[in-house]
Design a protein around this motif. Structure first.
Motif, short mmCIF file in Angstrom:
data_model
loop_
_atom_site.label_atom_id
_atom_site.label_comp_id
_atom_site.label_asym_id
_atom_site.label_seq_id
_atom_site.Cartn_x
_atom_site.Cartn_y
_atom_site.Cartn_z
N SER A 189 5.24 -28.48 26.00
CA SER A 189 4.73 -28.41 27.37
C SER A 189 5.27 -29.54 28.23
N SER A 225 4.08 -25.77 37.88
CA SER A 225 4.98 -24.62 37.99
C SER A 225 4.44 -23.53 38.91
N GLU A 272 8.70 -28.69 29.25
CA GLU A 272 8.65 -27.69 30.32
C GLU A 272 8.28 -28.35 31.65
N ASP A 306 11.31 -30.18 32.95
CA ASP A 306 12.30 -29.23 33.46
C ASP A 306 11.86 -28.68 34.82
N THR A 307 10.57 -28.36 34.95
CA THR A 307 10.06 -27.83 36.22
C THR A 307 10.25 -28.84 37.35
#
Length: 371
Positions: free
Chosen positions: A354, A56, A357, A360-361
């Motif tokens: 995590s 990210s 996430e 998604d990133t």
């Protein structure tokens, strides 16, 4: 005393210094190479939270993401390729350390998809796939020490794959991990594998124990409870080391060692201090004992380099006092068994979060690259 001297002292005491972090930026800028050269770092651990943070931040992955988008990779395939590329390149960087230590150090860990923590068969399949994908002898495949993870550990080792067992909180579970390790080596031997080529560490989490126990002690609020703040994590690790000594003195282990087996080293994980009330090197200074690993986030590594107080073995012979700490916690009203259940469940949930996430990133990065 210089920073090199402090970390050299730790290494000379028999503690392998590993970094608990990895990113493309560390690799591209030469930062990891500098830590190997200047800070006695001889290994790296990763986890879903580390990769979520790495992917990210910045533009280091943009070129590979664009290439993956161009050939139509889906998000799961992209995450797999992005993370295994970092691990493969880090493993290559550590190849000299790996060679010079006879395969003991120079290790880079990569974790199976945390969503599989309660699924034995899929964990084994994932571990085998990661091993083949990274394709480096100095990789360790991380498998969580859940009840379903224990047989996966055995079956993965039985295939000749080196394993980092993660998310260990209690000595009872640690004992089961060592049993799974022994069984895996026994099966590996029966399968014709050279035991000398199989390595393993058992990652015993430290600071999270203090965080959970201290929270409960604060809720109890008595003077006795306050006097026990900050006592649990070190005592728990000391009991883990006593368990290690006991289990690796058995005839079962000796029979494996005679066939070239390497012991499964205790690894102190979660060594970044969570409370500002405590010294930022307490989980380094107070866990010095030969034949172990301490994997540190960079902040802890730098703190240890700057002001760690390495005074020799601080673990051997501490079992009696450590047991007294846990006896006292139970008397005060801390349900220790519940502490460990909560920590394991939270550990799995945090890594699942995590991983989501991370997905998604990368999904957003793929979409942007295709637009």
């Amino acid at each position: 005393m210089s920073t090199t001297d402090r970390l050299a002292q730790l290494s000379e005491a028999g503690v392998s210094v590993w970094l608990d972090d990895l990113s493309r930026e560390r690799l591209n800028t030469g930062n990891l190479a500098e830590l190997i050269r200047d800070k006695h770092v001889v290994g790296v651990t990763t986890n879903p939270t580390i990769f979520a943070g790495a992917l990210s931040a910045g533009a280091a992955y943009d070129e590979q993401v664009a290439e993956l988008a161009g050939r139509g990779a889906d998000v799961d395939a992209a995450v797999r390729e992005l993370t295994t590329t970092d691990v493969r390149n880090a493993a290559d960087l550590f190849r000299e350390v790996y060679r010079d230590t006879g395969g003991v150090d120079g290790r880079v860990s990569i974790e199976v998809d945390p969503r599989l923590a309660k699924e034995t068969d899929r964990t084994v399949a994932e571990a085998q796939d990661l091993w083949k994908t990274v394709d480096r002898p100095n990789v360790l495949i991380k498998i969580p020490a859940t009840e379903q993870g224990l047989p996966a550990i055995t079956r993965t080792l039985a295939e000749g794959i080196s394993v980092n067992v993660t998310l260990i909180f209690s000595t009872d579970r640690y004992r089961a991990v060592i049993e799974a390790f022994f069984a895996g080596l026994e099966q590996a031997k029966a399968n014709g594998h050279d035991l000398s080529g199989i390595h393993s560490v058992a990652s015993f989490f430290v600071s999270r124990v203090d965080s959970e126990v201290d929270k409960r002690l604060a809720e109890i609020g008595s003077g006795e409870a306050k006097a026990m703040l900050g006592e649990a994590a070190i005592a728990n690790a000391q009991l883990a080391y006593a368990t290690y000594l006991e289990m690796f003195a058995t005839d079962r282990w000796k029979a494996l060692a005679e066939h070239g087996a390497n012991p499964q080293r205790p690894l102190w994980a979660s060594t970044g201090v969570k409370s500002p009330e405590y010294s930022d090197t307490r989980y380094v200074d107070r866990l010095v004992v030969a034949g172990t690993v301490n994997t540190m986030p960079e902040q802890t590594l730098e703190a240890a380099a700057d002001h760690a107080e390495i005074t020799g073995d601080t673990v051997t012979g501490t079992e009696e006092r450590a047991r007294a700490v846990f006896d006292r916690l139970e008397v005060i009203g801390v349900n220790v068994a519940d502490v460990f259940r909560v920590l394991e469940n939270e550990g799995v949930q945090k890594f699942e979060k995590s991983w989501t996430e991370l997905l998604d990133t990368v999904s957003g990065q793929l979409d942007k690259a295709r637009s």
